[in-house]
Design a protein around this motif. Structure first.
Motif, PDB file in Angstrom:
ATOM      1  N   LEU A 130       0.821  -1.214   0.000  1.00 54.37           N
ATOM      2  CA  LEU A 130       0.000   0.000   0.000  1.00 54.37           C
ATOM      3  C   LEU A 130       0.855   1.264   0.000  1.00 54.37           C
ATOM      4  N   ILE A 131       1.863   1.297   0.845  1.00 55.65           N
ATOM      5  CA  ILE A 131       2.693   2.506   0.960  1.00 55.65           C
ATOM      6  C   ILE A 131       3.593   2.671  -0.263  1.00 55.65           C
ATOM      7  N   VAL A 132       4.314   1.613  -0.624  1.00 59.01           N
ATOM      8  CA  VAL A 132       5.227   1.708  -1.767  1.00 59.01           C
ATOM      9  C   VAL A 132       4.435   1.923  -3.056  1.00 59.01           C
ATOM     10  N   GLY A 133       3.412   1.107  -3.260  1.00 62.65           N
ATOM     11  CA  GLY A 133       2.597   1.253  -4.473  1.00 62.65           C
ATOM     12  C   GLY A 133       1.933   2.607  -4.552  1.00 62.65           C
ATOM     13  N   GLY A 134       1.365   3.052  -3.436  1.00 61.88           N
ATOM     14  CA  GLY A 134       0.707   4.358  -3.409  1.00 61.88           C
ATOM     15  C   GLY A 134       1.670   5.495  -3.685  1.00 61.88           C
ATOM     16  N   ALA A 135       2.845   5.433  -3.086  1.00 61.70           N
ATOM     17  CA  ALA A 135       3.831   6.498  -3.281  1.00 61.70           C
ATOM     18  C   ALA A 135       4.332   6.538  -4.719  1.00 61.70           C
ATOM     19  N   LEU A 136       4.596   5.365  -5.296  1.00 61.30           N
ATOM     20  CA  LEU A 136       5.086   5.328  -6.678  1.00 61.30           C
ATOM     21  C   LEU A 136       4.054   5.881  -7.658  1.00 61.30           C
ATOM     22  N   VAL A 137       2.799   5.504  -7.472  1.00 66.74           N
ATOM     23  CA  VAL A 137       1.753   6.038  -8.349  1.00 66.74           C
ATOM     24  C   VAL A 137       1.588   7.541  -8.115  1.00 66.74           C
ATOM     25  N   LEU A 138       1.610   7.959  -6.865  1.00 66.72           N
ATOM     26  CA  LEU A 138       1.422   9.370  -6.532  1.00 66.72           C
ATOM     27  C   LEU A 138       2.428  10.271  -7.240  1.00 66.72           C
ATOM     28  N   VAL A 139       3.704   9.931  -7.140  1.00 70.11           N
ATOM     29  CA  VAL A 139       4.732  10.788  -7.740  1.00 70.11           C
ATOM     30  C   VAL A 139       4.960  10.474  -9.207  1.00 70.11           C
ATOM     31  N   GLY A 140       4.423   9.340  -9.657  1.00 70.23           N
ATOM     32  CA  GLY A 140       4.566   8.989 -11.060  1.00 70.23           C
ATOM     33  C   GLY A 140       5.949   8.512 -11.425  1.00 70.23           C
ATOM     34  N   TYR A 141       6.618   7.838 -10.492  1.00 72.83           N
ATOM     35  CA  TYR A 141       7.916   7.237 -10.767  1.00 72.83           C
ATOM     36  C   TYR A 141       7.770   5.734 -10.591  1.00 72.83           C
ATOM     37  N   LYS A 142       8.106   4.978 -11.627  1.00 69.12           N
ATOM     38  CA  LYS A 142       7.875   3.526 -11.610  1.00 69.12           C
ATOM     39  C   LYS A 142       6.410   3.248 -11.289  1.00 69.12           C
ATOM     40  N   ALA A 143       5.538   4.067 -11.858  1.00 70.19           N
ATOM     41  CA  ALA A 143       4.101   3.992 -11.564  1.00 70.19           C
ATOM     42  C   ALA A 143       3.497   2.662 -11.988  1.00 70.19           C
ATOM     43  N   ARG A 144       4.024   2.063 -13.038  1.00 69.76           N
ATOM     44  CA  ARG A 144       3.500   0.754 -13.459  1.00 69.76           C
ATOM     45  C   ARG A 144       3.770  -0.293 -12.384  1.00 69.76           C
ATOM     46  N   LEU A 145       4.940  -0.247 -11.781  1.00 71.93           N
ATOM     47  CA  LEU A 145       5.260  -1.146 -10.668  1.00 71.93           C
ATOM     48  C   LEU A 145       4.341  -0.861  -9.488  1.00 71.93           C
ATOM     49  N   GLY A 146       4.177   0.415  -9.164  1.00 72.24           N
ATOM     50  CA  GLY A 146       3.287   0.791  -8.058  1.00 72.24           C
ATOM     51  C   GLY A 146       1.870   0.315  -8.289  1.00 72.24           C
ATOM     52  N   ALA A 147       1.379   0.480  -9.508  1.00 76.80           N
ATOM     53  CA  ALA A 147       0.025   0.036  -9.842  1.00 76.80           C
ATOM     54  C   ALA A 147      -0.084  -1.482  -9.757  1.00 76.80           C
TER      55      ALA A 147
END
Length: 140
Positions: free
Chosen positions: A56-73
């Protein structure tokens, strides 16, 4: 500029539920949440709760900032699939009001799964760290 602002606001709105779930509920109520998970049939709830919080934290943060967003998603999609299966199994509920509530939660999670699939397919959009880095490196 307007497209970037909308993308940033959209990603923030999308991940708010995941970050608040981890930071506002699962971490401060770790023992209670693990007990609830055990009651719902989740194996090794103490361990899987730690994993869920990390996703939740790592995925949410990655999507939020748009860095490695595919991994976060992808992390958020995995969380959603498991949470939906264990906690929103409306098809097993007998009470009509409870069944309706669980169906709504199931459909909410299904919608969020769709959003994660969309990010996995299309990336984070404008105003993301990925778009900033690709502009600097000359990639489009």
């Amino acid at each position: 500029m307007f497209q970037s602002l909308l993308s940033i606001l959209g990603r923030a709105a999308l991940v708010a539920i995941f970050l608040m779930s981890a930071l506002g509920n699962k971490i401060p109520n770790y023992s209670k949440v693990a007990a609830y998970m055990a009651n719902e049939g989740v194996p090794a709830p103490q361990i899987l709760l730690g994993g869920a919080i990390a996703f939740l934290i790592v995925g949410g943060a990655l999507v939020l900032v748009g860095y490695k967003a595919r991994l976060g998603a992808t992390l958020l999609l995995i969380f959603l699939i498991l949470a939906t299966y264990f906690f929103h199994d409306f098809w097993t509920v007998k009470d009509l009001a409870a069944k309706e509530f669980q169906m709504i939660q199931f459909l909410k999670n299904l919608s969020l799964c769709g959003a994660m699939l969309f990010i996995m397919a299309n990336g984070p959009g404008a105003g993301s760290l990925e778009s900033v880095f690709s502009k600097r490196s000359g990639k489009k």
